[in-house]
Scaffold this motif. Structure first.
Motif, PDB file in Angstrom:
ATOM      1  N   MET A   1      -0.106  -0.917 -19.003  1.00  0.00           N
ATOM      2  CA  MET A   1       1.291  -0.651 -19.365  1.00  0.00           C
ATOM      3  C   MET A   1       1.435  -0.241 -20.835  1.00  0.00           C
ATOM      4  SD  MET A   1       3.196  -3.468 -17.003  1.00  0.00           S
ATOM      5  CE  MET A   1       4.855  -2.861 -17.260  1.00  0.00           C
TER       6      MET A   1
ATOM      7  N   PHE B   1      -0.663 -13.576 -17.703  1.00  0.00           N
ATOM      8  CA  PHE B   1      -0.547 -14.994 -17.351  1.00  0.00           C
ATOM      9  C   PHE B   1      -1.925 -15.587 -17.079  1.00  0.00           C
ATOM     10  CE2 PHE B   1       3.722 -13.700 -17.078  1.00  0.00           C
ATOM     11  CZ  PHE B   1       4.490 -14.836 -17.187  1.00  0.00           C
TER      12      PHE B   1
ATOM     13  N   ALA C   1       9.675  -5.245 -20.288  1.00  0.00           N
ATOM     14  CA  ALA C   1       8.335  -5.042 -19.724  1.00  0.00           C
ATOM     15  C   ALA C   1       7.664  -3.825 -20.350  1.00  0.00           C
ATOM     16  CB  ALA C   1       8.412  -4.879 -18.213  1.00  0.00           C
TER      17      ALA C   1
ATOM     18  N   LYS D   1       6.787 -17.104 -24.259  1.00  0.00           N
ATOM     19  CA  LYS D   1       7.729 -16.702 -23.210  1.00  0.00           C
ATOM     20  C   LYS D   1       9.070 -16.286 -23.810  1.00  0.00           C
ATOM     21  CE  LYS D   1       5.850 -18.955 -19.135  1.00  0.00           C
ATOM     22  NZ  LYS D   1       6.001 -20.041 -18.160  1.00  0.00           N
TER      23      LYS D   1
ATOM     24  N   ASN E   1       8.891 -12.359 -24.659  1.00  0.00           N
ATOM     25  CA  ASN E   1       9.162 -11.343 -23.631  1.00  0.00           C
ATOM     26  C   ASN E   1      10.401 -11.701 -22.795  1.00  0.00           C
ATOM     27  OD1 ASN E   1       8.127 -13.231 -21.860  1.00  0.00           O
ATOM     28  ND2 ASN E   1       7.039 -11.716 -20.623  1.00  0.00           N
TER      29      ASN E   1
ATOM     30  N   ALA F   1       8.299 -10.579 -13.307  1.00  0.00           N
ATOM     31  CA  ALA F   1       9.348 -10.100 -14.218  1.00  0.00           C
ATOM     32  C   ALA F   1       8.711  -9.469 -15.453  1.00  0.00           C
ATOM     33  CB  ALA F   1      10.257 -11.254 -14.628  1.00  0.00           C
ATOM     34  N   SER F   2       7.562 -10.017 -15.877  1.00  0.00           N
ATOM     35  CA  SER F   2       6.862  -9.452 -17.034  1.00  0.00           C
ATOM     36  C   SER F   2       6.333  -8.056 -16.751  1.00  0.00           C
ATOM     37  CB  SER F   2       5.676 -10.337 -17.432  1.00  0.00           C
ATOM     38  OG  SER F   2       6.138 -11.590 -17.816  1.00  0.00           O
ATOM     39  N   ARG F   3       6.210  -7.725 -15.476  1.00  0.00           N
ATOM     40  CA  ARG F   3       5.759  -6.371 -15.121  1.00  0.00           C
ATOM     41  C   ARG F   3       6.950  -5.492 -14.727  1.00  0.00           C
ATOM     42  NH1 ARG F   3       0.729  -5.796 -11.499  1.00  0.00           N
ATOM     43  NH2 ARG F   3       1.754  -7.168 -10.027  1.00  0.00           N
ATOM     44  N   GLY F   4       8.143  -5.958 -15.071  1.00  0.00           N
ATOM     45  CA  GLY F   4       9.332  -5.123 -14.885  1.00  0.00           C
ATOM     46  C   GLY F   4      10.045  -5.296 -13.568  1.00  0.00           C
TER      47      GLY F   4
ATOM     48  N   TYR G   1       2.465  -9.246 -20.868  1.00  0.00           N
ATOM     49  CA  TYR G   1       2.141 -10.682 -20.828  1.00  0.00           C
ATOM     50  C   TYR G   1       1.104 -10.918 -19.745  1.00  0.00           C
ATOM     51  CZ  TYR G   1       3.171 -15.632 -21.612  1.00  0.00           C
ATOM     52  OH  TYR G   1       3.101 -16.953 -21.974  1.00  0.00           O
TER      53      TYR G   1
END
Lengths: 261, 283
Positions: free
Chosen positions: B156, B86, B79, B50, B53, A173-176, B84
């Motif tokens: 990104m 991980f 995004a 968390k 984002n 989800a963090s990468r869209g 982020y």
């Protein structure tokens, strides 16, 4: 997670019962349930099982999600059942090929109650028995040690594994990645970035774990010793004798037509 | 630098099991700041990030990213704003090649093919893994898998980068690549938040250090000031970098006056104490 990682340490009478008694009871309950067709008897048994679950002293919040899962499954089953069972009268609804009859709905209700009763029995076992004791119970009942350790590993790792899936979802989800949007096909396709890492992690965990087991001598000596063994008390033996007798009596009387329940 | 990038007020958060992970956090992060977030395990660092984002929504309070409520932004929108990284690289790798893995996020935020190609080439080069572009990422070693995930997040080019233990599992050369890439992001004006237990890394990569304990912020100040104060560090369960402790143990004998949290500081302080400013023997 809720289905397996739910052992709660308490001092209830059921916590003190030997795991073998609880395993035998859960198995017999599962068998006997299928012989009972009377809704009143099923309902009584269901209520009795709920009293037993309550007697464990475990907070409802701990196992409510497990019951909710069973409830959803039962509701789906009750909705779908009349598609395959249209025997009897009267017809309660007439929607093209969906014609639920009163006897079919009652049969579906009986099945749903059986599922709840069986789930309650196994839930009591999991709520009141440590993983180690559970495995030891299965092995003492004659199942191979390999089965026991496999069960133990499954119970130990499944919660971690489900937690890992959540973390993978967050990472994607963090990468869209929007996994909950779009039609069924798009959603299914969006599961690929979650499923592949899940399997990759699972395979790596299996490989690592098997190497760790091997390096600690798993399987090297067939005559294993046990640090914490389990022992049946007199009360446990009496309980097993009673449960087996009642279950046998119920099944035999039902099969021979002596009793109708 | 002065504009607010992330604004957090009265943030509280409890997990469904009732664990209160954040107990009232107020925090302003300005554009371009290089922040370090430290604290013992379970202190709430990751939970706090968390929220930035939008992965978690506050139980109480607000969190604004560029003036907008983080939890109200869509997945692709957030995004594009917040990157982020991980801790575990295996939580994100799924493509058949390293190149596709880096491209994945860029496609999700709707970039064109030329821009995607440019960024993939740039970040693979920056992290020294260009030669692995057509390799399957899942077959790489743990350190290399980590580099792929760093590349895929940095590519990104979000304004805000959250990096959770960015140099874990890396060898010395790989660490240098990642530290260089994060420094570069800071140089380009991107806000960076580094979560780590590695205080040496904090000294290298951050200017402001925030220390959390029990879901609250206990220390917030210049990284150098906090790291070079072993007593303050000990009060929050942390240990200053080894070079700080070494300097502390000999400061009375050598009359050190400056704050020391990096090797460079230590060498400078020693030179100041040497006759002639320590210029002898350096050429």
């Amino acid at each position: 997670m809720a289905l397996v990682d739910i052992y709660v340490p308490k001092k209830s009478p059921l916590h003190g019962v030997d795991p073998r008694v609880k395993i035998i009871s859960a198995v017999l309950l599962t068998v006997v349930c299928f012989f009972i067709t009377d809704l009143v008897v099923l309902l009584s048994l269901l209520l009795y099982m709920q009293i037993l679950v309550w007697s464990t002293g475990v907070n409802l919040k701990t196992y409510s999600s497990s019951f909710w899962l069973v409830a959803r499954f039962s509701i789906i089953l009750m909705i779908v059942w009349p598609f395959f069972d249209q025997v009897g009268q009267p017809i309660l609804l007439d929607l093209w090929i969906y014609k639920p009859t009163l006897p079919a709905v009652l049969r579906a209700l009986a099945i749903a109650m059986r599922i709840f009763i069986i789930a309650s029995g196994w839930l009591i076992l999991l709520l009141t028995t440590r993983h180690g004791q559970l495995v030891r119970g299965f092995v003492k009942l004659g199942l191979p040690y390999d089965f026991g350790i496999s069960l133990s590993i499954a119970l130990r790792y499944l919660p971690n594994f489900l937690g890992t899936i959540d973390q993978i979802k967050e990472a994607q989800a963090s990468r869209g990645l929007e996994s909950s949007r779009g039609n069924f096909v798009k959603r299914a396709r969006n599961m690929i970035p979650v499923l592949i890492p899940t399997f990759a992690i699972a395979f790596r965990a299996i490989e690592g774990l098997s190497e760790a087991l091997h390096s600690r001598g798993y399987g090297a000596n067939p005559a294993r010793t046990y640090y914490r063994d389990i022992n049946m008390t007199v009360y446990d033996s009496i309980a097993v004798a009673l449960i087996v007798s009642v279950a046998a009596l119920a099944v035999v009387s039902k099969v021979l037509g002596i009793a109708d329940f | 630098m002065n504009q607010s990038h992330v604004s957090i007020s009265g943030l509280k958060f409890s997990y469904p099991d009732g664990t209160q992970a954040i107990r009232g956090v107020d925090l302003e992060i300005r554009h371009g700041e290089r922040i370090g977030l430290a604290g013992e395990n379970g202190s709430g660092k990751t939970t706090l990030c968390k929220h930035m984002n939008g992965l978690l929504s506050p139980s109480a309070g607000r969190i604004l990213v560029d003036g907008r409520e983080a939890s109200s932004l869509g997945a692709s929108e957030i995004a594009a704003k917040v990157g982020y990284l991980f801790q575990n690289p295996d939580h994100q790798l799924f493509c058949s090649t390293v190149r596709e893995e880096v491209e994945f996020g860029l496609r999700n935020i709707g970039l064109g093919a030329d821009e995607i190609g440019r960024r993939v080439a740039r970040y693979l080069e920056m992290l020294g893994i260009s030669h692995l572009a057509e390799h399957p990422p899942l077959a790489l070693s743990l350190g290399l898998r980590r580099l792929v995930t760093v590349a895929s997040v940095l590519a990104m080019e979000q304004e805000l980068l959250i990096l959770d233990e960015p140099i874990a599992w890396l060898d010395a050369k790989q660490k240098a690549s990642v530290v260089g890439a994060i420094r570069q992001a800071g140089t380009e004006g991107r806000t960076t938040v580094v979560i780590s237990h590695n205080m040496k890394l904090m000294a290298e990569l951050t200017d402001r250090l925030i220390v959390m304990t029990g879901g609250s912020i206990r220390l917030d100040g210049k990284t150098k000031d906090i790291l070079s104060d072993p007593a303050a560090m000990a009060s929050v369960g942390l240990v200053s970098p080894p070079v700080t402790l070494l300097a502390e143990s000999i400061k009375d004998a050598l009359h050190f006056t400056r704050r020391i949290d990096t090797n460079e500081d230590f060498v400078s302080a020693l030179r100041e104490r040497m006759p002639g400013g320590g210029t002898r023997g350096t050429g």
